[in-house]
Design a protein around this motif. Structure first.
Motif, PDB file in Angstrom:
ATOM      1  N   GLY A   1       0.816  -1.204   0.000  1.00  0.00           N
ATOM      2  CA  GLY A   1       0.000   0.000   0.000  1.00  0.00           C
ATOM      3  C   GLY A   1       0.852   1.258   0.000  1.00  0.00           C
ATOM      4  N   GLY A   2       0.223   2.398  -0.207  1.00  0.00           N
ATOM      5  CA  GLY A   2       0.921   3.667  -0.275  1.00  0.00           C
ATOM      6  C   GLY A   2       1.629   4.040   1.015  1.00  0.00           C
ATOM      7  N   ASN A   3       1.173   3.504   2.146  1.00  0.00           N
ATOM      8  CA  ASN A   3       1.788   3.800   3.437  1.00  0.00           C
ATOM      9  C   ASN A   3       2.444   2.547   4.034  1.00  0.00           C
ATOM     10  OD1 ASN A   3       2.483   5.587   5.500  1.00  0.00           O
ATOM     11  ND2 ASN A   3       0.634   5.146   6.666  1.00  0.00           N
ATOM     12  N   GLY A   4       2.712   1.564   3.164  1.00  0.00           N
ATOM     13  CA  GLY A   4       3.358   0.341   3.611  1.00  0.00           C
ATOM     14  C   GLY A   4       2.428  -0.689   4.213  1.00  0.00           C
ATOM     15  N   GLU A   5       1.101  -0.523   4.009  1.00  0.00           N
ATOM     16  CA  GLU A   5       0.140  -1.477   4.556  1.00  0.00           C
ATOM     17  C   GLU A   5       0.400  -2.858   3.964  1.00  0.00           C
ATOM     18  OE1 GLU A   5      -0.834   1.123   2.628  1.00  0.00           O
ATOM     19  OE2 GLU A   5      -1.678   2.566   4.025  1.00  0.00           O
ATOM     20  N   VAL A   6       0.297  -3.875   4.824  1.00  0.00           N
ATOM     21  CA  VAL A   6       0.624  -5.242   4.420  1.00  0.00           C
ATOM     22  C   VAL A   6      -0.642  -6.094   4.388  1.00  0.00           C
ATOM     23  CG1 VAL A   6       2.076  -7.240   4.888  1.00  0.00           C
ATOM     24  CG2 VAL A   6       2.847  -4.975   5.589  1.00  0.00           C
ATOM     25  N   THR A   7      -0.864  -6.762   3.253  1.00  0.00           N
ATOM     26  CA  THR A   7      -1.949  -7.735   3.145  1.00  0.00           C
ATOM     27  C   THR A   7      -1.403  -9.078   3.613  1.00  0.00           C
ATOM     28  OG1 THR A   7      -2.805  -6.559   1.230  1.00  0.00           O
ATOM     29  CG2 THR A   7      -3.579  -8.818   1.545  1.00  0.00           C
ATOM     30  N   ASP A   8      -2.158  -9.774   4.461  1.00  0.00           N
ATOM     31  CA  ASP A   8      -1.717 -11.051   5.034  1.00  0.00           C
ATOM     32  C   ASP A   8      -0.315 -10.913   5.635  1.00  0.00           C
ATOM     33  OD1 ASP A   8      -1.833 -13.736   5.783  1.00  0.00           O
ATOM     34  OD2 ASP A   8      -1.042 -14.422   3.857  1.00  0.00           O
ATOM     35  N   PRO A   9      -0.189 -10.056   6.654  1.00  0.00           N
ATOM     36  CA  PRO A   9       1.141  -9.721   7.192  1.00  0.00           C
ATOM     37  C   PRO A   9       1.800 -10.829   8.006  1.00  0.00           C
ATOM     38  CG  PRO A   9      -0.566  -8.738   8.538  1.00  0.00           C
ATOM     39  CD  PRO A   9      -1.264  -9.370   7.367  1.00  0.00           C
ATOM     40  N   ASP A  10       3.112 -10.707   8.131  1.00  0.00           N
ATOM     41  CA  ASP A  10       3.851 -11.539   9.074  1.00  0.00           C
ATOM     42  C   ASP A  10       3.527 -11.030  10.474  1.00  0.00           C
ATOM     43  OD1 ASP A  10       5.057 -13.069   7.108  1.00  0.00           O
ATOM     44  OD2 ASP A  10       6.884 -11.866   7.058  1.00  0.00           O
TER      45      ASP A  10
END
Length: 189
Positions: free
Chosen positions: A170-179
């Motif tokens: 994402g534009g702000n470093g958002e993580v999908t299915d994050p660690d």
């Protein structure tokens, strides 16, 4: 004869040093990641209130299974939202990164300690006194953060595992299915 005294002195210095390290084991934090353990040396002399809060949250299991919700390649990996980031209990992908803990926010403890690769700093909102539970680990030097964010520690082993944390898209470093931080404990485990 002098050589024996020097050797004896060195032996006791090393033994004494080892004992001092054992006594300060609670100034370390171990984060178990999917790829291996990360050991952080906390800096209570630099940020005593922030370190105390991190240790309290870790000791009570609040950081276990909390997502790395914001990860920016070449910058940092952010985690610690115990309110919305717990991936096994109440995880909210839309709100992860906006919460804290049930503990009060902490007054800033800015220092001259620089943000370098492996530095651990406290995340906050625009208000310098709004740090609570979230923190970040630097992938690289970030001098623009110096004196603006509270430094609480540094990675002393396992940085290679930090480097493997899934990056955000994402534009702000958002993580999908994050660690996530699988388990966080006080001490070098």
């Amino acid at each position: 004869m002098k050589l024996v005294h020097i050797a004896t002195a060195l032996f006791f210095a090393v033994v004494g040093f080892g004992s001092a390290q054992a006594q300060s084991n609670d100034d370390y934090l171990t984060i178990q990641l999917k790829d291996g353990p990360v050991v952080i040396q906390l800096m209570p002399d630099v940020a005593p209130k922030h370190v105390a809060q991190i240790k309290k949250l870790a000791s009570s299991g609040e950081y276990d299974n909390v997502a790395f919700h914001r990860v920016i390649d070449g910058f940092m990996a952010q985690t610690g939202d115990v309110q919305y980031g717990d991936m096994e209990n109440g995880y909210d992908a839309q709100r992860a990164g906006t919460g804290g803990s049930n503990l009060p926010d902490i007054q800033a403890e800015f220092s001259n300690t620089p943000f370098e690769r492996g530095t651990v700093g406290m995340a906050r909102s625009q208000d310098p006194n709004s740090a609570n539970s979230q923190f970040f680990i630097m992938f690289a030097e970030g001098g623009f953060l110096n004196g603006q964010y509270t430094v609480v520690g540094k990675v002393v082993s396992g940085m290679e595992y930090v480097d493997k944390i899934k990056r955000g898209e994402g534009g702000n470093g958002e993580v999908t299915d994050p660690d996530r931080m699988i388990k966080v404990t006080v001490g070098r485990n």
